[in-house]
Scaffold this motif. Structure first.
Motif, PDB file in Angstrom:
ATOM      1  N   ARG A   1       0.830  -1.206   0.000  1.00 33.13           N
ATOM      2  CA  ARG A   1       0.000   0.000   0.000  1.00 33.13           C
ATOM      3  C   ARG A   1       0.870   1.265   0.000  1.00 33.13           C
ATOM      4  N   GLU A   2       1.874   1.291   0.893  1.00 32.53           N
ATOM      5  CA  GLU A   2       2.749   2.464   0.975  1.00 32.53           C
ATOM      6  C   GLU A   2       3.534   2.665  -0.315  1.00 32.53           C
ATOM      7  N   ASN A   3       3.942   1.583  -0.956  1.00 34.35           N
ATOM      8  CA  ASN A   3       4.674   1.704  -2.216  1.00 34.35           C
ATOM      9  C   ASN A   3       3.791   2.259  -3.331  1.00 34.35           C
ATOM     10  N   ILE A   4       2.533   1.844  -3.365  1.00 36.02           N
ATOM     11  CA  ILE A   4       1.617   2.363  -4.391  1.00 36.02           C
ATOM     12  C   ILE A   4       1.291   3.832  -4.125  1.00 36.02           C
ATOM     13  N   LEU A   5       1.184   4.188  -2.832  1.00 33.92           N
ATOM     14  CA  LEU A   5       0.858   5.572  -2.481  1.00 33.92           C
ATOM     15  C   LEU A   5       2.048   6.518  -2.601  1.00 33.92           C
ATOM     16  N   TYR A   6       3.247   5.983  -2.798  1.00 34.91           N
ATOM     17  CA  TYR A   6       4.461   6.798  -2.761  1.00 34.91           C
ATOM     18  C   TYR A   6       4.424   7.885  -3.841  1.00 34.91           C
ATOM     19  N   GLY A   7       4.543   9.131  -3.408  1.00 27.42           N
ATOM     20  CA  GLY A   7       4.616  10.252  -4.338  1.00 27.42           C
ATOM     21  C   GLY A   7       3.289  10.797  -4.814  1.00 27.42           C
ATOM     22  N   VAL A   8       2.179  10.244  -4.289  1.00 30.22           N
ATOM     23  CA  VAL A   8       0.863  10.711  -4.753  1.00 30.22           C
ATOM     24  C   VAL A   8       0.580  12.123  -4.249  1.00 30.22           C
ATOM     25  N   GLY A   9       0.839  12.388  -2.963  1.00 32.95           N
ATOM     26  CA  GLY A   9       0.710  13.734  -2.423  1.00 32.95           C
ATOM     27  C   GLY A   9      -0.708  14.202  -2.193  1.00 32.95           C
TER      28      GLY A   9
ATOM     29  N   ALA B   1      -4.358  -0.745  -8.899  1.00 31.41           N
ATOM     30  CA  ALA B   1      -3.750  -2.082  -8.950  1.00 31.41           C
ATOM     31  C   ALA B   1      -4.423  -2.953  -9.993  1.00 31.41           C
ATOM     32  N   LYS B   2      -5.728  -2.847 -10.117  1.00 33.30           N
ATOM     33  CA  LYS B   2      -6.439  -3.617 -11.146  1.00 33.30           C
ATOM     34  C   LYS B   2      -6.030  -3.162 -12.539  1.00 33.30           C
ATOM     35  N   ALA B   3      -5.883  -1.860 -12.708  1.00 37.22           N
ATOM     36  CA  ALA B   3      -5.462  -1.334 -14.011  1.00 37.22           C
ATOM     37  C   ALA B   3      -4.072  -1.826 -14.382  1.00 37.22           C
ATOM     38  N   ALA B   4      -3.246  -2.076 -13.372  1.00 38.22           N
ATOM     39  CA  ALA B   4      -1.883  -2.567 -13.618  1.00 38.22           C
ATOM     40  C   ALA B   4      -1.815  -4.092 -13.578  1.00 38.22           C
ATOM     41  N   ALA B   5      -2.964  -4.753 -13.487  1.00 40.49           N
ATOM     42  CA  ALA B   5      -3.050  -6.215 -13.502  1.00 40.49           C
ATOM     43  C   ALA B   5      -2.256  -6.850 -12.362  1.00 40.49           C
ATOM     44  N   VAL B   6      -2.307  -6.213 -11.160  1.00 42.83           N
ATOM     45  CA  VAL B   6      -1.571  -6.758 -10.026  1.00 42.83           C
ATOM     46  C   VAL B   6      -2.470  -6.939  -8.799  1.00 42.83           C
ATOM     47  N   HIS B   7      -3.741  -6.557  -8.895  1.00 44.99           N
ATOM     48  CA  HIS B   7      -4.648  -6.643  -7.749  1.00 44.99           C
ATOM     49  C   HIS B   7      -4.828  -8.082  -7.279  1.00 44.99           C
ATOM     50  N   ASP B   8      -5.025  -9.012  -8.210  1.00 48.20           N
ATOM     51  CA  ASP B   8      -5.250 -10.408  -7.828  1.00 48.20           C
ATOM     52  C   ASP B   8      -4.030 -10.987  -7.121  1.00 48.20           C
TER      53      ASP B   8
ATOM     54  N   ILE C   1      -0.043   5.080 -12.113  1.00 50.14           N
ATOM     55  CA  ILE C   1      -1.450   5.283 -12.458  1.00 50.14           C
ATOM     56  C   ILE C   1      -2.142   6.118 -11.384  1.00 50.14           C
ATOM     57  N   LEU C   2      -1.868   5.806 -10.110  1.00 48.48           N
ATOM     58  CA  LEU C   2      -2.501   6.531  -9.008  1.00 48.48           C
ATOM     59  C   LEU C   2      -2.029   7.978  -8.946  1.00 48.48           C
ATOM     60  N   LYS C   3      -0.795   8.222  -9.348  1.00 47.56           N
ATOM     61  CA  LYS C   3      -0.272   9.586  -9.338  1.00 47.56           C
ATOM     62  C   LYS C   3      -1.021  10.475 -10.326  1.00 47.56           C
ATOM     63  N   ASN C   4      -1.524   9.859 -11.417  1.00 47.47           N
ATOM     64  CA  ASN C   4      -2.334  10.573 -12.410  1.00 47.47           C
ATOM     65  C   ASN C   4      -1.575  11.759 -13.031  1.00 47.47           C
TER      66      ASN C   4
ATOM     67  N   VAL D   1      -5.988   9.453  -0.511  1.00 50.29           N
ATOM     68  CA  VAL D   1      -6.420   8.427  -1.459  1.00 50.29           C
ATOM     69  C   VAL D   1      -7.217   7.373  -0.704  1.00 50.29           C
ATOM     70  N   THR D   2      -8.314   6.945  -1.279  1.00 51.59           N
ATOM     71  CA  THR D   2      -9.142   5.911  -0.674  1.00 51.59           C
ATOM     72  C   THR D   2      -8.635   4.530  -1.072  1.00 51.59           C
ATOM     73  N   GLN D   3      -9.110   3.519  -0.342  1.00 50.23           N
ATOM     74  CA  GLN D   3      -8.718   2.144  -0.656  1.00 50.23           C
ATOM     75  C   GLN D   3      -9.238   1.736  -2.028  1.00 50.23           C
ATOM     76  N   ASP D   4     -10.426   2.236  -2.401  1.00 52.82           N
ATOM     77  CA  ASP D   4     -10.982   1.917  -3.721  1.00 52.82           C
ATOM     78  C   ASP D   4     -10.093   2.439  -4.834  1.00 52.82           C
ATOM     79  N   GLU D   5      -9.518   3.634  -4.644  1.00 54.11           N
ATOM     80  CA  GLU D   5      -8.626   4.190  -5.659  1.00 54.11           C
ATOM     81  C   GLU D   5      -7.352   3.357  -5.782  1.00 54.11           C
ATOM     82  N   ILE D   6      -6.841   2.902  -4.634  1.00 58.91           N
ATOM     83  CA  ILE D   6      -5.629   2.065  -4.654  1.00 58.91           C
ATOM     84  C   ILE D   6      -5.912   0.768  -5.391  1.00 58.91           C
ATOM     85  N   GLU D   7      -7.043   0.140  -5.097  1.00 58.59           N
ATOM     86  CA  GLU D   7      -7.378  -1.120  -5.747  1.00 58.59           C
ATOM     87  C   GLU D   7      -7.657  -0.919  -7.238  1.00 58.59           C
ATOM     88  N   SER D   8      -8.261   0.197  -7.603  1.00 58.44           N
ATOM     89  CA  SER D   8      -8.511   0.479  -9.026  1.00 58.44           C
ATOM     90  C   SER D   8      -7.202   0.611  -9.791  1.00 58.44           C
TER      91      SER D   8
END
Length: 472
Positions: free
Chosen positions: A302-310, A322-329, A363-366, A313-320
């Motif tokens: 979670r912390e690695n995905i959130l790194y640099g977002v600033g 991860a799903k877009a990057a094909a790593v959620h499963d 992706i999360l950084k947008n 962020v909700t858990q749904d955004e993190i999972e979205s």
């Protein structure tokens, strides 16, 4: 270095104070006796400085060899699987023994320099003390000084010689502290990046219009152009692909955008303004990078995905993401899910999984500008297709730079640049470049097409043999 400031530096002041107080007392008793008592002091100081220079050099060599040994050990521990895979245990052991022996030799020489100084200084200062006692005794017998003065002098002389003896040792020992100090200063004196300096202080996001005008770049420690006279223009939302052999300058070119390095010649415009007029911090907030070699911190996924977002962020955004990057499963399969700690450099995950986590982070950084540095190189074909679909969606309305070695990864780009030795040798769309017979792009296309066809043919033959075996 800590010992130098806490003990040795203070010790110099203490020694000097004791020496001058006792010397002044001896001079008060008898001036001639006072000067006789310090006759060898200049010699001891000269010898101490001579040893100081030699010990400093010896300690530098010892420290350098210790660094070599530490590097050898670290590489062996980090690359233990490679060492085992190539059966190089004996070679690495011999290499370690050689480096360790050199460290031993240099350390032995350092100790030899110390061991030579102590007896030499003790002999000279012991002779000085004995000479002082004898000289004062003769002065007493001759009536030049009183017996009481002689008794006082013997006590003062001991406290005069003893500090100088310690001063010599402090000077020699300080050489180690000075070497350590210089090594630290080499790091501390490096110029710091000014992240906020810039003539332009924009508030909103960039549009993503980028133009290179005759851009050239040479690394500060080099003489050869890494990028030479590169020119192209990208409209907001367009994608540009960089294709070329290893060392052709693809990564160096995109590293100019977040100002990891500043170009040496030419001009780079972002939304019509000089790139160097933008603060580095702002540029890096607008740019998302998926590097060729993914790096993860020893923290939770979670912390690695959130790194640099600033931002929050909700858990749904993190999972979205991860799903877009094909790593959620993959993440969901871990017992702790997104709270799983990946370990140092992400050792818990495979190479492809680490790369997909970094894609989710981007992706999360947008960002408005994307840099994909061979971002699908460490994944299998099925995962690559899923990631490419996610990236295609992410690239909508974003200026994207794609570095890849596969023609399939760059076919849809609005502009393809083919680089060779830092120069653009071809540019255009896939349809334009593939028609240029004999060109570098066409040669790469033909080779990869032939490989794909042979692979597909082998798979079909394998499937056919399996079918015939089942029928039989």
């Amino acid at each position: 270095l800590r010992r130098f400031f806490s003990e040795q530096a203070i010790g110099v002041g203490r020694i000097a104070l004791i020496f001058f107080v006792n010397w002044a007392a001896i001079l008060y008793i008898n001036v001639k006796l006072g000067w006789i008592s310090v006759v060898t002091i200049p010699l001891i100081l000269w010898v101490s400085l001579w040893f100081f220079k030699r010990v400093t050099k010896a300690y530098e060599d010892y420290q350098a060899q210790e660094a070599v040994l530490s590097t050898t050990l670290q590489e062996n521990l980090t690359g233990v699987r490679v060492v085992k895979a190539f059966a190089r245990q004996d070679y690495e052991m011999q290499k370690f023994e050689k480096d360790n022996w050199l460290k031993y030799v240099k350390g032995k020489f350092l100790l030899l320099m110390h061991s030579l100084f102590w007896p030499l200084s003790d002999i000279v200062l012991g002779g000085q003390m004995l000479f002082g006692f004898v000289f004062a005794a003769f002065m007493t017998l001759n009536g030049e000084i009183r017996v009481g003065d002689f008794v006082a002098y013997t006590g003062l002389l001991v406290w005069l010689i003893f500090p100088i003896r310690n001063l010599g040792r402090v000077i020699v020992q300080a050489s180690s502290g000075m070497v350590s100090y210089q090594r630290l200063m080499d790091v501390a004196k490096q110029a710091r990046e000014d992240l906020d300096e810039g003539k332009i202080q924009p508030q909103g996001p960039v549009r993503g219009e980028i133009e290179f005008k005759n851009v050239s770049f040479i690394y500060s420690d080099g003489t050869k152009h890494v990028i030479k006279d590169v020119s192209f223009r990208v409209e907001p939302g367009q994608s540009i692909a960089l294709l070329g052999s290893t060392g052709s300058g693809k990564t160096s070119l995109v590293n100019l955008l977040p100002r990891f390095h500043d170009f040496t010649d030419g001009e780079i415009l972002l939304d019509g303004a000089d790139l160097r007029d933008y603060p580095r911090k702002y540029l890096r907030e607008q740019i998302g990078i998926v590097q060729q070699e993914p790096f993860l911190f020893s923290r939770s996924i979670r912390e690695n995905i959130l790194y640099g977002v600033g931002r929050s962020v909700t858990q749904d955004e993190i999972e979205s993401a991860a799903k877009a990057a094909a790593v959620h499963d993959v993440i969901a399969a871990f017992p702790d899910g997104y709270n799983t700690v990946v370990g140092e450099k992400g050792v818990t995950l495979s190479g492809g999984q680490k790369q997909r986590v970094t894609i989710a982070r981007t992706i999360l950084k947008n960002p408005k500008i994307l840099i994909l540095d061979d971002s699908t190189s460490a994944v299998d074909t099925e995962t690559e297709a899923a990631i490419r679909q996610a990236l295609d969606d992410l690239m909508q309305n974003r200026t994207t730079f794609i570095i890849a070695h596969r023609i399939q990864s760059v076919m849809k780009a609005d502009l393809i640049l083919v680089l060779d030795k830092g120069q653009v040798v071809q540019h255009g769309t896939h349809e334009e470049l593939v028609t240029q017979i004999g060109s570098m792009y066409r040669r790469v296309y033909d080779i990869q097409t032939r490989i794909d066809e042979e692979l597909e043919r082998e798979i079909m033959m394998k499937d056919e043999r399996a079918r015939m075996k089942d029928e039989w």
